[in-house]
Design a protein around this motif. Structure first.
Motif, PDB file in Angstrom:
ATOM      1  N   TYR A  87       0.458  -1.481  -0.010  1.00 55.77           N
ATOM      2  CA  TYR A  87      -0.069   0.151   0.249  1.00 55.77           C
ATOM      3  C   TYR A  87       0.964   0.924  -0.207  1.00 55.77           C
ATOM      4  N   PRO A  88       0.497   2.014  -0.586  1.00 56.52           N
ATOM      5  CA  PRO A  88       1.793   3.697  -1.217  1.00 56.52           C
ATOM      6  C   PRO A  88       1.604   4.095  -0.041  1.00 56.52           C
ATOM      7  N   ASN A  89       2.237   5.355   0.718  1.00 55.83           N
ATOM      8  CA  ASN A  89       1.813   5.912   1.176  1.00 55.83           C
ATOM      9  C   ASN A  89       3.549   7.258   0.922  1.00 55.83           C
ATOM     10  N   GLU A  90       2.696   8.373   0.757  1.00 55.62           N
ATOM     11  CA  GLU A  90       2.890   9.240   0.661  1.00 55.62           C
ATOM     12  C   GLU A  90       4.281   9.942   1.093  1.00 55.62           C
ATOM     13  N   LYS A  91       3.869   9.996   2.777  1.00 57.83           N
ATOM     14  CA  LYS A  91       5.322  10.205   3.857  1.00 57.83           C
ATOM     15  C   LYS A  91       5.848   9.379   4.348  1.00 57.83           C
ATOM     16  N   HIS A  92       5.377   8.071   4.013  1.00 57.11           N
ATOM     17  CA  HIS A  92       6.160   7.204   5.079  1.00 57.11           C
ATOM     18  C   HIS A  92       6.586   6.230   3.479  1.00 57.11           C
ATOM     19  N   LYS A  93       7.125   5.128   4.243  1.00 56.81           N
ATOM     20  CA  LYS A  93       7.847   3.842   3.255  1.00 56.81           C
ATOM     21  C   LYS A  93       6.597   3.479   3.202  1.00 56.81           C
ATOM     22  N   PRO A  94       5.801   2.621   1.827  1.00 54.97           N
ATOM     23  CA  PRO A  94       5.063   1.625   2.167  1.00 54.97           C
ATOM     24  C   PRO A  94       4.540   1.019   2.291  1.00 54.97           C
ATOM     25  N   SER A  95       3.158   0.568   3.089  1.00 54.40           N
ATOM     26  CA  SER A  95       2.952  -0.288   3.920  1.00 54.40           C
ATOM     27  C   SER A  95       2.723  -1.685   3.741  1.00 54.40           C
TER      28      SER A  95
END
Length: 103
Positions: A87-95
């Motif tokens: 799951y992409p995440n703009e502020k952190h590494k992808p989950s």
């Protein structure tokens, strides 16, 4: 108190194409390392597995469940390659998620 939790692969295609019984030894080892003496039993089926854990509260601690997933992922990289959801995440590494609770 004894708590049962059932988990299945997140990816539905992988769930249908993967027999978790092929990874029974690794799932058992990861559960044993994660929960130690609090683990009472593990049941591995074709599409899911159940962990039975002794706990003082009404829930299994989230951090322990995360560690269980990580411990399984470390041992079965082939399963991760075919069944891991990212799951992409703009502020952190992808989950990343391999299993989800189905009960």
């Amino acid at each position: 108190m004894i708590i049962d939790r059932e988990y299945a692969l997140v990816d539905t295609t992988a769930r249908l194409n993967t027999d978790l019984r092929d990874f029974e030894r690794e799932i058992n080892r990861a559960a044993s390392v994660t929960f130690g003496n609090d683990l009472t039993d593990v049941f591995v089926y074709q599409f899911s597995f159940i962990i039975r854990v002794r706990t003082d509260s009404e829930k299994i601690k989230h951090g322990l469940l995360v560690n269980l997933g990580k411990n399984i992922a470390r041992q079965v990289s082939s399963l991760c390659a075919s069944a891991m959801r990212v799951y992409p995440n703009e502020k952190h590494k992808p989950s990343r998620q391999l299993f989800h609770c189905i009960n």
